[in-house]
Design an enzyme around this catalytic site. Sequence first.
Site, mmCIF file in Angstrom:
data_model
loop_
_atom_site.group_PDB
_atom_site.id
_atom_site.type_symbol
_atom_site.label_atom_id
_atom_site.label_comp_id
_atom_site.label_asym_id
_atom_site.label_seq_id
_atom_site.Cartn_x
_atom_site.Cartn_y
_atom_site.Cartn_z
ATOM 1 C CG HIS A 62 -1.928 1.055 1.028
ATOM 2 N ND1 HIS A 62 -1.881 2.314 1.357
ATOM 3 C CD2 HIS A 62 -3.297 0.963 0.792
ATOM 4 C CE1 HIS A 62 -3.017 3.294 1.059
ATOM 5 N NE2 HIS A 62 -3.669 2.362 0.843
ATOM 6 C CD GLU A 101 -5.484 1.921 -3.090
ATOM 7 O OE1 GLU A 101 -6.567 2.082 -2.677
ATOM 8 O OE2 GLU A 101 -4.465 1.650 -2.180
HETATM 9 P P1 13P Z 1 -9.417 6.277 0.441
HETATM 10 O O1 13P Z 1 -11.003 5.517 -0.216
HETATM 11 O O2 13P Z 1 -9.653 6.745 1.843
HETATM 12 O O3 13P Z 1 -9.309 7.572 -0.648
HETATM 13 O O4 13P Z 1 -8.277 5.354 0.428
HETATM 14 C C1 13P Z 1 -8.116 4.568 -0.557
HETATM 15 C C2 13P Z 1 -6.887 3.579 0.027
HETATM 16 O O5 13P Z 1 -5.974 3.948 0.165
HETATM 17 C C3 13P Z 1 -7.474 2.192 0.015
HETATM 18 O O6 13P Z 1 -6.672 1.380 0.386
#
Ligand code: 13P
Length: 254
Positions: free
Chosen positions: A97, A167
């Site tokens: 992450h 992400e």
């Molecule tokens: P948010 O949905 O709060 O933007 O976070 C996304 C995230 O990092 C999920 O792993």
Amino acid sequence: MSKKLIVGNWKMNPASLDEAKRLSRRIKSVASKLQRTETVVCPPFPFIGQTKPKIPVKNFDIGAQSASIFADTGAHTGEVSANMLRDIGVKYVIVGHSEQRQNGDTDEIVSKRLSNVLTQGLIAILCVGEKARDEAGEYMNELKRQIEQSLNNIPAKMAGNIIIAYEPVWAIGAKEAMLPEQIYETSLFVKKIFADVFGPEYGHRVRVLYGGSVNFRNAFEIMTVGKVDGLLVGRESVNSPGFVELLKAVDKIS
Ligand code: 13P
């Protein structure tokens, strides 16, 4: 047609075990009634035991937010191994992450965590994403590098247990998610890199999730226009009413 996968990454939330139990109870109850959606929640380590169902709940599983770089038990203070997670019934583990990358996880470290998770037969949710977008498209090289190096040393026979969560760092914790059209484009790019590493059959099969400011309002469009296999949800996953609405919205997609 395979089911959509919605993963709630609770991060360091909620503040108490009571809240965690309440939240997971509500999610389990809704998730078990859905037809086309699988739900996974990833609580902080101390809450896993109490959020995990005593008897299996349909379409619901527990994940963890990380696993140690160390494979074997031993003198590793503060670490939690993939083996321990498997032993208590965890099915999925988030790896790489961006918040952990910001805290020092290099691609090499991510690759070690990934390898340990896969060796235990767990499903890894490998997070990748560029820090920023630029006109010249340097972000694509960044993404490519991240994927290739995180997958370094992973044998192709384990590729089927890897899910990629795309992400973009700039869309995490932001006001707006990425545009669904851009999500679609980038998810294709991610699949292509994956195919280049492991072969075309794996590129076709790999599931790609999108994460970054997903909520119950934008989830449906991100899934349908962005054509991703699921979502990795942060803030909205610890907001019980919002997450329930999100699950129901996604389940309407045929
Ligand atoms: P948010 O949905 O709060 O933007 O976070 C996304 C995230 O990092 C999920 O792993």
